[in-house]
Design a protein around this motif. Sequence first.
Motif, mmCIF file in Angstrom:
data_model
loop_
_atom_site.group_PDB
_atom_site.id
_atom_site.type_symbol
_atom_site.label_atom_id
_atom_site.label_comp_id
_atom_site.label_asym_id
_atom_site.label_seq_id
_atom_site.Cartn_x
_atom_site.Cartn_y
_atom_site.Cartn_z
ATOM 1 N N UNK A 107 -2.794 2.955 -1.272
ATOM 2 C CA UNK A 107 -3.857 2.505 -2.157
ATOM 3 C C UNK A 107 -5.232 2.431 -1.521
ATOM 4 N N UNK A 108 -6.167 1.943 -2.282
ATOM 5 C CA UNK A 108 -7.564 1.759 -1.920
ATOM 6 C C UNK A 108 -8.304 3.078 -1.733
ATOM 7 N N UNK A 109 -9.077 3.435 -2.734
ATOM 8 C CA UNK A 109 -9.811 4.691 -2.688
ATOM 9 C C UNK A 109 -11.025 4.636 -1.770
ATOM 10 N N UNK A 110 -11.504 3.448 -1.472
ATOM 11 C CA UNK A 110 -12.718 3.354 -0.668
ATOM 12 C C UNK A 110 -12.442 3.111 0.813
ATOM 13 N N UNK A 111 -11.332 2.508 1.116
ATOM 14 C CA UNK A 111 -10.975 2.237 2.508
ATOM 15 C C UNK A 111 -9.506 2.594 2.698
ATOM 16 N N UNK A 112 -9.254 3.597 3.529
ATOM 17 C CA UNK A 112 -7.885 4.019 3.752
ATOM 18 C C UNK A 112 -7.066 2.885 4.347
ATOM 19 N N UNK A 113 -5.903 2.664 3.783
ATOM 20 C CA UNK A 113 -5.008 1.617 4.263
ATOM 21 C C UNK A 113 -3.756 2.302 4.799
ATOM 22 N N UNK A 114 -3.585 2.296 6.094
ATOM 23 C CA UNK A 114 -2.453 2.937 6.738
ATOM 24 C C UNK A 114 -1.455 1.854 7.142
ATOM 25 N N UNK A 115 -0.230 1.977 6.671
ATOM 26 C CA UNK A 115 0.819 1.023 7.000
ATOM 27 C C UNK A 115 1.767 1.699 7.978
ATOM 28 N N UNK A 116 2.001 1.082 9.125
ATOM 29 C CA UNK A 116 2.945 1.607 10.105
ATOM 30 C C UNK A 116 4.297 0.954 9.884
ATOM 31 N N UNK A 117 5.316 1.789 9.624
ATOM 32 C CA UNK A 117 6.670 1.291 9.441
ATOM 33 C C UNK A 117 7.447 1.443 10.742
ATOM 34 N N UNK A 118 8.346 0.505 11.042
ATOM 35 C CA UNK A 118 9.177 0.638 12.250
ATOM 36 C C UNK A 118 9.950 1.960 12.209
ATOM 37 N N UNK A 119 9.936 2.686 13.307
ATOM 38 C CA UNK A 119 10.637 3.961 13.396
ATOM 39 C C UNK A 119 9.805 5.147 12.970
ATOM 40 N N UNK A 120 8.609 4.909 12.456
ATOM 41 C CA UNK A 120 7.749 6.003 11.998
ATOM 42 C C UNK A 120 7.397 6.959 13.133
ATOM 43 N N UNK A 121 7.284 6.425 14.350
ATOM 44 C CA UNK A 121 6.950 7.265 15.496
ATOM 45 C C UNK A 121 8.079 8.236 15.824
ATOM 46 N N UNK A 122 9.295 7.965 15.350
ATOM 47 C CA UNK A 122 10.434 8.859 15.568
ATOM 48 C C UNK A 122 10.579 9.894 14.460
ATOM 49 N N UNK A 123 9.855 9.699 13.371
ATOM 50 C CA UNK A 123 9.962 10.582 12.210
ATOM 51 C C UNK A 123 9.461 11.972 12.565
ATOM 52 N N UNK A 124 10.283 12.982 12.275
ATOM 53 C CA UNK A 124 9.971 14.351 12.655
ATOM 54 C C UNK A 124 9.336 15.136 11.503
ATOM 55 N N UNK A 125 9.292 14.550 10.328
ATOM 56 C CA UNK A 125 8.777 15.248 9.152
ATOM 57 C C UNK A 125 7.322 14.907 8.875
ATOM 58 N N UNK A 126 6.877 15.319 7.692
ATOM 59 C CA UNK A 126 5.493 15.098 7.274
ATOM 60 C C UNK A 126 5.356 13.703 6.676
ATOM 61 N N UNK A 127 4.372 12.956 7.121
ATOM 62 C CA UNK A 127 4.018 11.680 6.504
ATOM 63 C C UNK A 127 2.637 11.879 5.903
ATOM 64 N N UNK A 128 2.549 11.757 4.592
ATOM 65 C CA UNK A 128 1.269 11.938 3.916
ATOM 66 C C UNK A 128 0.763 10.618 3.391
ATOM 67 N N UNK A 129 -0.535 10.512 3.279
ATOM 68 C CA UNK A 129 -1.138 9.276 2.794
ATOM 69 C C UNK A 129 -1.826 9.444 1.453
ATOM 70 N N UNK A 130 -1.649 10.595 0.814
ATOM 71 C CA UNK A 130 -2.157 10.782 -0.537
ATOM 72 C C UNK A 130 -3.664 10.805 -0.638
ATOM 73 N N UNK A 131 -4.326 11.057 0.460
ATOM 74 C CA UNK A 131 -5.786 11.103 0.453
ATOM 75 C C UNK A 131 -6.233 12.512 0.807
#
Length: 117
Positions: A68-92
């Motif tokens: 969410x938030x069109x004016x300020x990108x809000x990035x949420x880090x989930x546990x294990x995300x650093x191990x994720x080998x696929x694409x993580x998109x933020x919809x921006x």
Amino acid sequence: EKVLEHFQFAAEQYGLLPHIRFNCNVANIDTIGGKKDHGRYYMLGVQSLTDSGKSDQVPCSVIYNFPGSMTKNRIIDYPGEDEFDGHIGYGMNDDCPYEHLEGNTLAILGNGAFAVE
């Protein structure tokens, strides 16, 4: 109101509603399999916000996060995300590679309007 009507129509038209979980939180994401494993996937721990905290395990192979938030990108880090080998998109900024979605199981996490979009 018109935008919501359009999303409702499109979700019904393309059979998406049975596959959508509303009013829930993704509490955790576990990686199942190694980085090089062809069958690698992710198990989401999903908690209902309306059904007395009922929780489910939901497998998926792709995760998209739309926080969410069109004016300020809000990035949420989930546990294990650093191990994720696929694409993580933020919809921006057209960050969603639609050509890679067909035939895959994916998760779209979102808040507010970005969850709907």
